[in-house]
Design a protein around this motif. Structure first.
Motif, PDB file in Angstrom:
ATOM      1  N   LEU A   1       0.825  -1.951  -0.503  1.00 47.11           N
ATOM      2  CA  LEU A   1       0.000  -0.318   0.221  1.00 47.11           C
ATOM      3  C   LEU A   1       0.960   1.402   0.042  1.00 47.11           C
ATOM      4  CD1 LEU A   1      -3.140  -1.019   2.824  1.00 47.11           C
ATOM      5  CD2 LEU A   1      -3.026  -0.690   0.343  1.00 47.11           C
ATOM      6  N   TYR A   2       1.934   1.638   1.135  1.00 44.50           N
ATOM      7  CA  TYR A   2       2.997   2.313   1.372  1.00 44.50           C
ATOM      8  C   TYR A   2       3.783   3.050  -0.107  1.00 44.50           C
ATOM      9  CZ  TYR A   2       2.191   3.753   5.905  1.00 44.50           C
ATOM     10  OH  TYR A   2       1.885   4.295   6.786  1.00 44.50           O
ATOM     11  N   GLN A   3       4.100   1.453  -1.029  1.00 47.99           N
ATOM     12  CA  GLN A   3       4.371   1.506  -2.345  1.00 47.99           C
ATOM     13  C   GLN A   3       3.364   2.221  -3.497  1.00 47.99           C
ATOM     14  OE1 GLN A   3       5.908  -2.254  -2.499  1.00 47.99           O
ATOM     15  NE2 GLN A   3       7.900  -1.891  -1.488  1.00 47.99           N
ATOM     16  N   HIS A   4       2.607   1.539  -3.365  1.00 55.37           N
ATOM     17  CA  HIS A   4       1.828   2.295  -4.661  1.00 55.37           C
ATOM     18  C   HIS A   4       1.230   3.403  -4.064  1.00 55.37           C
ATOM     19  CE1 HIS A   4      -1.804   1.418  -7.342  1.00 55.37           C
ATOM     20  NE2 HIS A   4      -2.325   2.172  -6.769  1.00 55.37           N
ATOM     21  N   PHE A   5       0.614   3.705  -3.353  1.00 54.33           N
ATOM     22  CA  PHE A   5       0.044   4.992  -3.221  1.00 54.33           C
ATOM     23  C   PHE A   5       1.939   6.484  -2.901  1.00 54.33           C
ATOM     24  CE2 PHE A   5      -3.343   2.404  -2.323  1.00 54.33           C
ATOM     25  CZ  PHE A   5      -3.968   3.402  -3.322  1.00 54.33           C
ATOM     26  N   SER A   6       2.773   6.239  -3.057  1.00 53.35           N
ATOM     27  CA  SER A   6       3.966   6.627  -2.203  1.00 53.35           C
ATOM     28  C   SER A   6       3.895   8.257  -3.194  1.00 53.35           C
ATOM     29  CB  SER A   6       5.099   6.209  -2.782  1.00 53.35           C
ATOM     30  OG  SER A   6       5.383   6.020  -4.106  1.00 53.35           O
ATOM     31  N   GLN A   7       3.020   7.915  -4.666  1.00 50.98           N
ATOM     32  CA  GLN A   7       3.354   9.566  -5.595  1.00 50.98           C
ATOM     33  C   GLN A   7       1.837   9.570  -5.236  1.00 50.98           C
ATOM     34  OE1 GLN A   7       6.305  10.541  -6.823  1.00 50.98           O
ATOM     35  NE2 GLN A   7       7.070   8.915  -5.511  1.00 50.98           N
ATOM     36  N   CYS A   8       0.658   8.985  -4.671  1.00 48.94           N
ATOM     37  CA  CYS A   8      -0.131   9.936  -5.017  1.00 48.94           C
ATOM     38  C   CYS A   8      -0.265  11.381  -3.980  1.00 48.94           C
ATOM     39  CB  CYS A   8      -1.184   8.199  -4.233  1.00 48.94           C
ATOM     40  SG  CYS A   8      -3.395   9.480  -3.939  1.00 48.94           S
ATOM     41  N   THR A   9      -1.279  12.218  -4.705  1.00 51.25           N
ATOM     42  CA  THR A   9      -1.661  13.314  -4.137  1.00 51.25           C
ATOM     43  C   THR A   9      -2.853  13.592  -3.648  1.00 51.25           C
ATOM     44  OG1 THR A   9      -1.780  14.079  -6.637  1.00 51.25           O
ATOM     45  CG2 THR A   9      -0.323  14.389  -6.099  1.00 51.25           C
ATOM     46  N   ASP A  10      -3.833  12.878  -3.951  1.00 52.54           N
ATOM     47  CA  ASP A  10      -5.001  12.563  -3.013  1.00 52.54           C
ATOM     48  C   ASP A  10      -4.117  12.409  -1.172  1.00 52.54           C
ATOM     49  OD1 ASP A  10      -7.027  12.358  -0.823  1.00 52.54           O
ATOM     50  OD2 ASP A  10      -8.150  12.427  -3.180  1.00 52.54           O
ATOM     51  N   PHE A  11      -3.785  13.420  -0.962  1.00 60.66           N
ATOM     52  CA  PHE A  11      -3.540  12.915   0.585  1.00 60.66           C
ATOM     53  C   PHE A  11      -4.558  12.302   1.965  1.00 60.66           C
ATOM     54  CE2 PHE A  11      -0.633  16.213  -1.282  1.00 60.66           C
ATOM     55  CZ  PHE A  11       0.889  15.463  -1.171  1.00 60.66           C
ATOM     56  N   GLY A  12      -5.291  12.354   1.790  1.00 61.30           N
ATOM     57  CA  GLY A  12      -6.697  12.155   2.564  1.00 61.30           C
ATOM     58  C   GLY A  12      -6.522  11.189   2.317  1.00 61.30           C
ATOM     59  N   PHE A  13      -6.410  10.512   0.953  1.00 64.91           N
ATOM     60  CA  PHE A  13      -7.128   8.749   0.962  1.00 64.91           C
ATOM     61  C   PHE A  13      -6.449   8.271   1.308  1.00 64.91           C
ATOM     62  CE2 PHE A  13      -7.067   5.211  -1.787  1.00 64.91           C
ATOM     63  CZ  PHE A  13      -8.824   5.414  -1.049  1.00 64.91           C
ATOM     64  N   LYS A  14      -4.691   8.864   0.799  1.00 62.80           N
ATOM     65  CA  LYS A  14      -3.718   8.261   1.121  1.00 62.80           C
ATOM     66  C   LYS A  14      -3.238   8.087   2.874  1.00 62.80           C
ATOM     67  CE  LYS A  14       1.360   8.987   0.365  1.00 62.80           C
ATOM     68  NZ  LYS A  14       2.142   9.906  -0.509  1.00 62.80           N
ATOM     69  N   ASP A  15      -3.151   9.207   3.414  1.00 60.85           N
ATOM     70  CA  ASP A  15      -2.948   9.133   4.843  1.00 60.85           C
ATOM     71  C   ASP A  15      -3.842   7.741   5.474  1.00 60.85           C
ATOM     72  OD1 ASP A  15      -2.205   9.664   7.088  1.00 60.85           O
ATOM     73  OD2 ASP A  15      -4.077  10.314   7.398  1.00 60.85           O
ATOM     74  N   GLN A  16      -5.369   7.974   4.754  1.00 61.05           N
ATOM     75  CA  GLN A  16      -6.445   6.935   5.724  1.00 61.05           C
ATOM     76  C   GLN A  16      -6.036   5.351   4.991  1.00 61.05           C
ATOM     77  OE1 GLN A  16      -8.466   7.874   7.594  1.00 61.05           O
ATOM     78  NE2 GLN A  16      -9.554   6.313   7.932  1.00 61.05           N
ATOM     79  N   ILE A  17      -6.040   5.510   3.703  1.00 62.84           N
ATOM     80  CA  ILE A  17      -5.539   3.657   3.212  1.00 62.84           C
ATOM     81  C   ILE A  17      -4.508   3.111   3.563  1.00 62.84           C
ATOM     82  CG2 ILE A  17      -4.693   4.377   0.890  1.00 62.84           C
ATOM     83  CD1 ILE A  17      -6.082   1.882  -0.513  1.00 62.84           C
ATOM     84  N   THR A  18      -3.317   4.038   3.640  1.00 57.44           N
ATOM     85  CA  THR A  18      -2.246   3.370   4.353  1.00 57.44           C
ATOM     86  C   THR A  18      -1.808   3.386   6.061  1.00 57.44           C
ATOM     87  OG1 THR A  18      -1.000   5.473   4.179  1.00 57.44           O
ATOM     88  CG2 THR A  18      -0.326   4.154   2.261  1.00 57.44           C
ATOM     89  N   ARG A  19      -3.412   4.287   6.619  1.00 56.42           N
ATOM     90  CA  ARG A  19      -2.844   4.154   7.978  1.00 56.42           C
ATOM     91  C   ARG A  19      -3.675   2.785   8.319  1.00 56.42           C
ATOM     92  NH1 ARG A  19      -2.567   9.126  11.045  1.00 56.42           N
ATOM     93  NH2 ARG A  19      -4.701   7.859  12.747  1.00 56.42           N
ATOM     94  N   SER A  20      -4.637   2.604   7.883  1.00 53.00           N
ATOM     95  CA  SER A  20      -5.448   1.430   8.120  1.00 53.00           C
ATOM     96  C   SER A  20      -4.848   0.262   7.847  1.00 53.00           C
ATOM     97  CB  SER A  20      -6.766   1.234   6.935  1.00 53.00           C
ATOM     98  OG  SER A  20      -6.501   1.446   5.823  1.00 53.00           O
ATOM     99  N   GLY A  21      -3.855   0.270   6.585  1.00 50.49           N
ATOM    100  CA  GLY A  21      -2.408  -1.243   6.351  1.00 50.49           C
ATOM    101  C   GLY A  21      -1.831  -0.712   7.740  1.00 50.49           C
ATOM    102  N   LEU A  22      -1.844  -0.069   7.613  1.00 49.19           N
ATOM    103  CA  LEU A  22      -0.373  -0.231   8.440  1.00 49.19           C
ATOM    104  C   LEU A  22      -1.178  -0.634  10.677  1.00 49.19           C
ATOM    105  CD1 LEU A  22       2.569   0.896   9.904  1.00 49.19           C
ATOM    106  CD2 LEU A  22       1.973   2.434  10.289  1.00 49.19           C
ATOM    107  N   SER A  23      -1.903  -0.432  10.147  1.00 44.65           N
ATOM    108  CA  SER A  23      -3.059  -0.864  11.409  1.00 44.65           C
ATOM    109  C   SER A  23      -3.568  -1.840  12.227  1.00 44.65           C
ATOM    110  CB  SER A  23      -4.445   0.100  12.066  1.00 44.65           C
ATOM    111  OG  SER A  23      -5.350  -0.343  13.316  1.00 44.65           O
ATOM    112  N   ILE A  24      -3.374  -2.663  11.203  1.00 46.64           N
ATOM    113  CA  ILE A  24      -3.824  -4.503  11.052  1.00 46.64           C
ATOM    114  C   ILE A  24      -1.902  -5.580  11.689  1.00 46.64           C
ATOM    115  CG2 ILE A  24      -4.078  -6.564   9.581  1.00 46.64           C
ATOM    116  CD1 ILE A  24      -5.924  -4.506   7.474  1.00 46.64           C
ATOM    117  N   PRO A  25      -1.308  -4.874  10.860  1.00 45.42           N
ATOM    118  CA  PRO A  25       0.324  -5.932  11.463  1.00 45.42           C
ATOM    119  C   PRO A  25      -0.045  -5.315  13.197  1.00 45.42           C
ATOM    120  CG  PRO A  25       0.575  -4.784   9.939  1.00 45.42           C
ATOM    121  CD  PRO A  25      -0.982  -4.509  10.028  1.00 45.42           C
TER     122      PRO A  25
END
Length: 110
Positions: free
Chosen positions: A19-43
């Motif tokens: 997720l972090y690698q895919h969204f590294s260049q994403c400029t929609d920071f709200g979406f990028k932050d939300q999806i990477t945070r939920s992915g990080l929250s699992i482990p």
């Protein structure tokens, strides 16, 4: 047992990295932050639960991880719909998160 030996923790970490690698260049920071945070929250919640002193706490944090997995599945679905995630990748990630959820269910029932 250490959380680092858990197959579910390893898979969740790998997915979070993707997720972090895919969204590294994403400029929609709200979406990028939300999806990477939920992915990080699992482990992260798996790890925290296994380091807690009681079985009750372990299960509570596994439920938190499961909740984060549901959040991530929702964000993958939306990301696919709005074009942030290619269909094939979204389907792969969705299936992986669903499998992680099943593995969490198994740990919770142990």
């Amino acid at each position: 047992m250490s959380f680092e030996t858990l197959h579910v923790w390893k898979r969740a970490c790998s997915l979070s990295c993707e997720l972090y690698q895919h969204f590294s260049q994403c400029t929609d920071f709200g979406f990028k932050d939300q999806i990477t945070r939920s992915g990080l929250s699992i482990p992260s919640n798996i790890a925290e639960g296994f380091e807690r002193g009681s079985e009750k706490d372990r299960k509570k944090f596994l439920y938190y991880a499961k909740g984060s997995a549901a959040e991530l599945r929702t964000q993958i679905h939306i990301g696919k719909q709005v074009g942030f995630i290619p269909v094939d990748l979204a389907d792969k990630w969705y299936a992986e998160v669903f499998y992680i959820k099943k593995m969490l269910n198994t740990l919770i029932l142990q």
